[in-house]
Design a protein around this motif. Structure first.
Motif, PDB file in Angstrom:
ATOM      1  N   THR A   1       0.814  -1.118   0.128  1.00  0.00           N
ATOM      2  CA  THR A   1      -0.347   0.253  -0.596  1.00  0.00           C
ATOM      3  C   THR A   1       1.067   1.201  -0.073  1.00  0.00           C
ATOM      4  O   THR A   1       0.429   2.227  -0.493  1.00  0.00           O
ATOM      5  CB  THR A   1      -1.225  -0.253   1.191  1.00  0.00           C
ATOM      6  OG1 THR A   1      -1.702  -1.230   1.400  1.00  0.00           O
ATOM      7  CG2 THR A   1      -1.598   0.965   1.462  1.00  0.00           C
ATOM      8  N   THR A   2       2.028   1.403   0.814  1.00  0.00           N
ATOM      9  CA  THR A   2       2.946   2.248   1.292  1.00  0.00           C
ATOM     10  C   THR A   2       3.238   2.438  -0.449  1.00  0.00           C
ATOM     11  O   THR A   2       3.145   3.451  -0.810  1.00  0.00           O
ATOM     12  CB  THR A   2       3.801   1.953   1.907  1.00  0.00           C
ATOM     13  OG1 THR A   2       3.582   1.949   3.595  1.00  0.00           O
ATOM     14  CG2 THR A   2       4.705   3.677   2.015  1.00  0.00           C
ATOM     15  N   SER A   3       3.364   1.522  -1.214  1.00  0.00           N
ATOM     16  CA  SER A   3       4.594   1.759  -2.475  1.00  0.00           C
ATOM     17  C   SER A   3       3.497   2.137  -3.475  1.00  0.00           C
ATOM     18  O   SER A   3       3.711   2.945  -4.401  1.00  0.00           O
ATOM     19  CB  SER A   3       5.207   0.740  -2.419  1.00  0.00           C
ATOM     20  OG  SER A   3       4.116  -0.338  -2.971  1.00  0.00           O
TER      21      SER A   3
ATOM     22  N   GLN B   1      -2.391  -8.646  -3.851  1.00  0.00           N
ATOM     23  CA  GLN B   1      -1.063  -7.766  -3.441  1.00  0.00           C
ATOM     24  C   GLN B   1      -0.720  -6.523  -1.930  1.00  0.00           C
ATOM     25  O   GLN B   1       0.064  -5.822  -1.920  1.00  0.00           O
ATOM     26  CB  GLN B   1      -1.583  -7.466  -4.578  1.00  0.00           C
ATOM     27  CG  GLN B   1      -0.949  -8.083  -6.326  1.00  0.00           C
ATOM     28  CD  GLN B   1      -1.000  -7.368  -7.482  1.00  0.00           C
ATOM     29  OE1 GLN B   1      -2.577  -6.908  -7.777  1.00  0.00           O
ATOM     30  NE2 GLN B   1       0.079  -6.707  -8.217  1.00  0.00           N
ATOM     31  N   ILE B   2      -2.314  -6.198  -1.938  1.00  0.00           N
ATOM     32  CA  ILE B   2      -2.193  -4.925  -0.888  1.00  0.00           C
ATOM     33  C   ILE B   2      -1.628  -5.856   0.426  1.00  0.00           C
ATOM     34  O   ILE B   2      -1.180  -5.296   1.383  1.00  0.00           O
ATOM     35  CB  ILE B   2      -3.656  -4.297  -1.221  1.00  0.00           C
ATOM     36  CG1 ILE B   2      -3.808  -3.455  -2.297  1.00  0.00           C
ATOM     37  CG2 ILE B   2      -3.844  -3.502  -0.322  1.00  0.00           C
ATOM     38  CD1 ILE B   2      -3.650  -2.133  -1.915  1.00  0.00           C
ATOM     39  N   PHE B   3      -2.526  -6.804   0.611  1.00  0.00           N
ATOM     40  CA  PHE B   3      -2.273  -7.214   2.139  1.00  0.00           C
ATOM     41  C   PHE B   3      -1.540  -8.834   2.042  1.00  0.00           C
ATOM     42  O   PHE B   3      -2.469  -9.737   1.935  1.00  0.00           O
ATOM     43  CB  PHE B   3      -3.171  -7.689   3.010  1.00  0.00           C
ATOM     44  CG  PHE B   3      -4.438  -6.225   2.794  1.00  0.00           C
ATOM     45  CD1 PHE B   3      -3.938  -5.638   3.608  1.00  0.00           C
ATOM     46  CD2 PHE B   3      -5.084  -6.115   2.567  1.00  0.00           C
ATOM     47  CE1 PHE B   3      -4.421  -4.146   4.051  1.00  0.00           C
ATOM     48  CE2 PHE B   3      -6.233  -4.643   1.664  1.00  0.00           C
ATOM     49  CZ  PHE B   3      -5.776  -3.886   2.836  1.00  0.00           C
TER      50      PHE B   3
ATOM     51  N   ASP C   1       2.495 -12.249   4.791  1.00  0.00           N
ATOM     52  CA  ASP C   1       3.367 -11.011   5.492  1.00  0.00           C
ATOM     53  C   ASP C   1       2.941 -11.867   6.450  1.00  0.00           C
ATOM     54  O   ASP C   1       1.616 -12.252   7.062  1.00  0.00           O
ATOM     55  CB  ASP C   1       3.180 -10.007   4.597  1.00  0.00           C
ATOM     56  CG  ASP C   1       3.082  -9.244   5.169  1.00  0.00           C
ATOM     57  OD1 ASP C   1       3.710  -8.783   7.046  1.00  0.00           O
ATOM     58  OD2 ASP C   1       3.375  -7.244   5.574  1.00  0.00           O
ATOM     59  N   PRO C   2       3.221 -11.652   7.468  1.00  0.00           N
ATOM     60  CA  PRO C   2       3.676 -12.578   8.826  1.00  0.00           C
ATOM     61  C   PRO C   2       2.231 -11.035   9.498  1.00  0.00           C
ATOM     62  O   PRO C   2       1.367 -11.927  10.697  1.00  0.00           O
ATOM     63  CB  PRO C   2       4.296 -12.567   9.458  1.00  0.00           C
ATOM     64  CG  PRO C   2       5.234 -11.784   8.842  1.00  0.00           C
ATOM     65  CD  PRO C   2       4.774 -11.952   8.141  1.00  0.00           C
ATOM     66  N   LYS C   3       2.197 -10.352   9.213  1.00  0.00           N
ATOM     67  CA  LYS C   3       1.295  -9.021   9.915  1.00  0.00           C
ATOM     68  C   LYS C   3       0.143  -9.492   9.720  1.00  0.00           C
ATOM     69  O   LYS C   3      -0.603  -8.794  10.455  1.00  0.00           O
ATOM     70  CB  LYS C   3       2.033  -7.467   8.999  1.00  0.00           C
ATOM     71  CG  LYS C   3       1.119  -6.948   9.543  1.00  0.00           C
ATOM     72  CD  LYS C   3       1.388  -5.172   8.746  1.00  0.00           C
ATOM     73  CE  LYS C   3       2.953  -5.239   8.374  1.00  0.00           C
ATOM     74  NZ  LYS C   3       3.227  -3.856   7.897  1.00  0.00           N
ATOM     75  N   TRP C   4      -0.470  -9.994   8.461  1.00  0.00           N
ATOM     76  CA  TRP C   4      -1.981 -10.365   8.379  1.00  0.00           C
ATOM     77  C   TRP C   4      -2.299 -11.920   8.983  1.00  0.00           C
ATOM     78  O   TRP C   4      -3.010 -12.151   8.930  1.00  0.00           O
ATOM     79  CB  TRP C   4      -2.613 -10.096   6.528  1.00  0.00           C
ATOM     80  CG  TRP C   4      -1.623  -9.427   6.573  1.00  0.00           C
ATOM     81  CD1 TRP C   4      -0.710  -9.059   5.721  1.00  0.00           C
ATOM     82  CD2 TRP C   4      -2.054  -7.975   6.796  1.00  0.00           C
ATOM     83  NE1 TRP C   4      -0.077  -7.964   4.730  1.00  0.00           N
ATOM     84  CE2 TRP C   4      -1.374  -6.636   5.617  1.00  0.00           C
ATOM     85  CE3 TRP C   4      -2.592  -7.376   7.463  1.00  0.00           C
ATOM     86  CZ2 TRP C   4      -1.163  -5.134   5.751  1.00  0.00           C
ATOM     87  CZ3 TRP C   4      -3.169  -6.039   8.120  1.00  0.00           C
ATOM     88  CH2 TRP C   4      -2.129  -4.687   7.011  1.00  0.00           C
TER      89      TRP C   4
END
Ligand SMILES: [Zn+2]
Length: 229
Positions: free
Chosen positions: A52-54, A131-133, A137-140
């Motif tokens: 998202t940031t990118s 792609q956004i999440f 990614d362990p964050k999710w």
């Protein structure tokens, strides 16, 4: 006397018909062809993920609408499917539905919220939820899908749109959705910040065929209409 058989014809395959495959699934802003829809430069107030940031702050190109086509309406479609396995909760639209199995997924496996997110992202011309999440990614891991909805709504608002209406269809053999439909609809409306009258939810079985009809998977379709504010 039999004639000699002609030599077999070897089909001539034109070269370079297929472009060389690329293993990388990474993307850049220019590849995404994001069409911003307002004249102000978009700056994310908070970043939810690197992707998202990118997409929003990458610094590769300002998300200004100098060449964007501003549309009064934008339509988006979302689809999602999850495998159902014993030992997992079944969460639909943020509501825990009693069942003998649930979705095995990286996040909470909420098939309805995932496809609503994809419909909104699609309407905005943005990449899909994966792609956004990214699910690696362990964050999710185990994240409630309300996080994804809130981010999609934020992106929608920042690009100058609001929800016109939403129509979703759940496909599952069991359990019956009707006893939970109002709770799901109310929660989804609240997450979207929308009046319940513009959020519609339908459900159907899969006539006992295929994985959906055999209680081995659950799917959902969503169409959204976004309106320029
Ligand atoms: Zn999903």
């Amino acid at each position: 006397m039999a004639m000699a058989a002609p030599p077999p014809r070897v089909p001539q395959v034109p070269q370079n018909v297929f472009p060389p495959s690329t293993k990388s699934h990474s993307f850049s802003l220019s590849q995404l062809s994001i069409q911003p829809v307002r004249t102000k430069t978009i700056v994310a107030r908070h970043s939810v993920s690197a992707a998202t940031t990118s997409a929003l702050e990458g610094g590769q190109a300002p998300l200004s609408a100098t060449s964007a086509k501003v549309l009064p309406f934008r339509v988006g479609h979302g689809f999602d499917l999850h495998r159902l396995e014993p030992g997992y909760p079944l969460i639909i639209g943020g509501i825990n539905i009693p069942h003998d199995r649930g979705c095995e997924a990286h996040s909470d496996g909420d098939v309805l919220l995932h496809c609503v997110v994809d419909a909104i992202l699609g309407a905005l011309g943005l990449p899909d939820i994966g792609q956004i999440f990214p699910d690696n990614d362990p964050k999710w891991k185990g994240a409630p899908s309300s996080v994804f909805i809130k981010e999609a709504v934020r992106l929608m608002q920042e690009t100058g749109y609001e929800l016109g209406n939403l129509d979703a269809t759940l496909i599952l053999q069991r359990p019956k959705v009707s006893p939970h439909k109002e709770a799901i609809k109310a929660n989804l409306s609240a997450l979207l910040g929308a009046d319940p009258s513009v959020v519609n939810l339908k459900a159907k079985t899969h006539e006992n065929v295929d994985s959906l009809g055999e209680n081995r998977s659950i799917a959902a379709h969503t169409v959204v209409l976004l309106m320029r504010r």
